[in-house]
Motif scaffolding. Structure first.
Motif, mmCIF file in Angstrom:
data_model
loop_
_atom_site.group_PDB
_atom_site.id
_atom_site.type_symbol
_atom_site.label_atom_id
_atom_site.label_comp_id
_atom_site.label_asym_id
_atom_site.label_seq_id
_atom_site.Cartn_x
_atom_site.Cartn_y
_atom_site.Cartn_z
ATOM 1 N N ASP A 248 -17.297 -57.056 44.487
ATOM 2 C CA ASP A 248 -16.778 -57.430 43.170
ATOM 3 C C ASP A 248 -16.481 -56.212 42.296
ATOM 4 O O ASP A 248 -16.353 -56.330 41.079
ATOM 5 N N TYR B 121 -4.122 -63.352 48.545
ATOM 6 C CA TYR B 121 -3.475 -62.920 47.302
ATOM 7 C C TYR B 121 -1.959 -62.929 47.472
ATOM 8 O O TYR B 121 -1.427 -62.918 48.590
ATOM 9 N N LYS C 285 -11.600 -61.137 38.400
ATOM 10 C CA LYS C 285 -11.598 -61.680 39.760
ATOM 11 C C LYS C 285 -10.223 -62.169 40.201
ATOM 12 O O LYS C 285 -9.949 -62.254 41.398
ATOM 13 N N SER C 286 -9.368 -62.489 39.230
ATOM 14 C CA SER C 286 -8.105 -63.138 39.570
ATOM 15 C C SER C 286 -6.898 -62.207 39.605
ATOM 16 O O SER C 286 -5.912 -62.512 40.290
ATOM 17 N N HIS D 185 -5.226 -63.166 42.859
ATOM 18 C CA HIS D 185 -6.164 -63.407 43.954
ATOM 19 C C HIS D 185 -6.754 -64.805 43.848
ATOM 20 O O HIS D 185 -7.065 -65.278 42.751
ATOM 21 N N LYS E 200 -10.316 -63.708 50.920
ATOM 22 C CA LYS E 200 -9.636 -63.897 49.629
ATOM 23 C C LYS E 200 -8.136 -63.593 49.773
ATOM 24 O O LYS E 200 -7.741 -62.423 49.827
ATOM 25 N N ASP F 268 -9.877 -67.051 44.491
ATOM 26 C CA ASP F 268 -11.322 -67.000 44.741
ATOM 27 C C ASP F 268 -11.717 -68.242 45.541
ATOM 28 O O ASP F 268 -11.804 -69.353 45.011
ATOM 29 N N THR F 269 -11.934 -68.050 46.829
ATOM 30 C CA THR F 269 -12.232 -69.162 47.730
ATOM 31 C C THR F 269 -13.726 -69.466 47.815
ATOM 32 O O THR F 269 -14.129 -70.430 48.481
#
Length: 225
Positions: free
Chosen positions: A27, A131, A79-80, A121, A129, A123-124
């Motif tokens: 992360d 994108y 995260k995205s 991205h 992951k 987030d699974t």
């Protein structure tokens, strides 16, 4: 667009330089990648602008494929979303096809595809992951030399223009544990042209617009921290 590309690259570099060094983490804010890349261009003539060499009807061209190492640096806003830039040089030559089959038009052309993409991205909830991304590119082209066929037709020098274009991107990052290491698969499709200027002495004798439009396919390892 050139200003936008330059500002985006500077912003990404500044963010990377100003972020404190920390232990690897899936992360983390920064991700670097070392990739093996296949560069698969088109290279065909899109438009004949000037032809004092009297090329035969049905003349066409094709650029060869190349395989090169690539470095990528990526900064994650959250995260995205992230921004990524790549660094590589790829060498090609341009062969004739159609009525020019078996001929060599351009030798030893180097391309620097300066590219910045904004990536989204998914987030699974797992280490895998996917994108997608898109952004501008500037193809800086240098080192061109006339091929044997071009020289036989009287060409003494040639130049391919630097051009702006756009790239779309899709891929997947796979985290390997919690130490920041991972695997990456990436595919980019570029839309960018170039204009070939061929001279005999000081006179321009051939001007052709070419579709480069390469697929750029990469796979390698990553480290995020």
């Amino acid at each position: 667009m050139k200003k936008t590309l330059a500002m985006a690259a500077i912003a990404a570099a500044t963010a990377l330089a100003s972020t404190p060094v920390q232990a690897g983490s899936p992360d983390g804010k920064i991700q670097v990648k070392v990739l093996g890349t296949a560069v698969l261009p088109d290279g065909k003539i899109d438009k004949l602008k000037r032809d004092d060499l009297n090329l035969p009807t049905g003349s066409q061209t094709k650029a060869n494929d190349n395989y090169v190492p690539t470095l990528a640096a990526e900064y994650f806003f959250n995260k995205s979303f992230s921004v990524e830039t790549i660094c590589c040089f790829t060498q090609h030559h341009v062969n004739g096809s159609g009525a020019l089959e078996g001929t060599r038009i351009v030798n030893h052309v180097l391309i620097l595809p300066a590219t910045v993409t904004l990536k989204a991205h998914l987030d699974t909830g797992s280490p895998i992951k996917p994108y997608i991304g898109a952004g501008p590119t500037l193809f800086v082209i240098f080192g061109e030399k006339p091929g044997e066929t071009a020289r036989a037709l009287g060409a003494t020098s040639l130049k391919m223009s630097n051009e702006l274009g756009v790239a779309l991107q899709g891929g997947v990052d796979v985290a390997l544990g919690d130490g920041g290491f991972g695997l990456s698969l990436d595919a980019k499709k570029y839309w960018v042209n170039t204009t070939l200027h061929v001279k005999a002495g000081e006179a321009e004798v051939l001007t052709t617009k070419h579709k480069l439009d390469p697929w750029v396919l990469s796979a390698g390892v990553s480290y995020r921290f």
